[in-house]
Scaffold this motif. Structure first.
Motif, mmCIF file in Angstrom:
data_model
loop_
_atom_site.group_PDB
_atom_site.id
_atom_site.type_symbol
_atom_site.label_atom_id
_atom_site.label_comp_id
_atom_site.label_asym_id
_atom_site.label_seq_id
_atom_site.Cartn_x
_atom_site.Cartn_y
_atom_site.Cartn_z
ATOM 1 N N UNK A 170 24.222 -15.484 39.995
ATOM 2 C CA UNK A 170 23.760 -16.377 41.059
ATOM 3 C C UNK A 170 24.957 -16.936 41.828
ATOM 4 N N UNK A 171 25.992 -17.335 41.102
ATOM 5 C CA UNK A 171 27.172 -17.913 41.753
ATOM 6 C C UNK A 171 27.828 -16.904 42.690
ATOM 7 N N UNK A 172 28.018 -15.672 42.218
ATOM 8 C CA UNK A 172 28.673 -14.662 43.049
ATOM 9 C C UNK A 172 27.806 -14.252 44.240
ATOM 10 N N UNK A 173 26.519 -14.090 44.021
ATOM 11 C CA UNK A 173 25.631 -13.692 45.117
ATOM 12 C C UNK A 173 25.545 -14.794 46.172
ATOM 13 N N UNK A 174 25.442 -16.040 45.724
ATOM 14 C CA UNK A 174 25.389 -17.157 46.672
ATOM 15 C C UNK A 174 26.688 -17.246 47.465
ATOM 16 N N UNK B 67 25.096 -21.433 55.765
ATOM 17 C CA UNK B 67 25.961 -21.106 54.621
ATOM 18 C C UNK B 67 25.955 -22.242 53.606
ATOM 19 N N UNK B 68 26.010 -23.470 54.102
ATOM 20 C CA UNK B 68 25.956 -24.625 53.206
ATOM 21 C C UNK B 68 24.647 -24.695 52.442
ATOM 22 N N UNK C 85 21.465 -24.003 47.468
ATOM 23 C CA UNK C 85 20.415 -23.316 46.717
ATOM 24 C C UNK C 85 20.997 -22.655 45.472
ATOM 25 N N UNK C 86 22.169 -22.044 45.599
ATOM 26 C CA UNK C 86 22.815 -21.428 44.439
ATOM 27 C C UNK C 86 23.111 -22.446 43.354
ATOM 28 N N UNK D 28 21.727 -24.890 38.060
ATOM 29 C CA UNK D 28 21.327 -26.020 37.216
ATOM 30 C C UNK D 28 20.003 -25.738 36.502
ATOM 31 N N UNK D 29 19.067 -25.131 37.218
ATOM 32 C CA UNK D 29 17.779 -24.790 36.601
ATOM 33 C C UNK D 29 17.986 -23.816 35.446
#
Length: 129
Positions: free
Chosen positions: A77-81, A97-98, A103-104, A109-110
Motif C-alpha cells: 500500500x505504501x509503495x503503490x500510494x 496527490x495529497x 488514503x494510503x 492504519x486499518x
C-alpha cells in the motif's frame, strides 16, 4: 549494475520528456508514466525474491503467516500510494496527490489494527495482575 540501467533510463526519459513537453505535453506525461511502469516491472523479480526470503524466515521462526502477509500488504500500500502520488504530482495535481497519500496512510492504519491489537494483548498478558 542494475541501478545504473535504471538511473540511465530515468535520465534519458527525463531529457526526452523535457524536450517533448513543449510540443506534446500529453505525450510527455504518457512517456513518463510508461517508463515508471517499466521500471516497476523490471523490479518485480527482485520484489518476489524479497517476499520469498521473508516467508522463509517467517516459517523458520514460526511466526504466524497472517502477520507477514499483513506487513507485506502494508508495504505494498505504501509503495503503490507513493507511486500514484508521484504520477499525479507529475501531472501538476498536488491536491489529488495529497489525497492519495492520505488514503494510503489511512489504509495502512486499518491494516495495522490487528497487529497492534495482538501487541497490546501480549503486553497486557506479561503485566502482573
Amino acid at each position: 549494475m542494475e541501478i545504473i540501467q535504471i538511473v540511465g533510463l530515468g535520465i534519458i526519459t527525463t531529457v526526452l520528456v523535457l524536450i517533448i513537453r513543449e510540443q506534446k505535453p500529453v505525450f510527455a506525461f504518457l512517456l513518463s508514466i510508461f517508463v515508471g511502469v517499466m521500471i516497476f516491472l523490471f523490479l518485480i523479480g527482485k520484489i518476489s525474491s524479497i517476499i520469498r526470503v521473508l516467508e522463509h524466515m517467517a516459517l523458520k521462526t514460526e511466526i504466524n503467516m497472517i502477520f507477514l502477509k499483513t506487513i507485506l500488504k502494508i508495504i505494498g500500500i505504501a509503495y503503490i500510494a507513493e507511486f500514484g502520488a508521484q504520477v499525479v504530482r507529475d501531472a501538476g495535481q498536488e491536491a489529488i496527490a495529497g489525497k492519495i497519500e492520505l488514503a494510503g496512510k489511512i489504509l495502512i492504519m486499518v491494516m495495522a489494527i490487528p497487529i497492534i491489537t495482538v501487541i497490546v494483548e501480549t503486553v497486557l498478558k506479561l503485566l502482573p495482575t
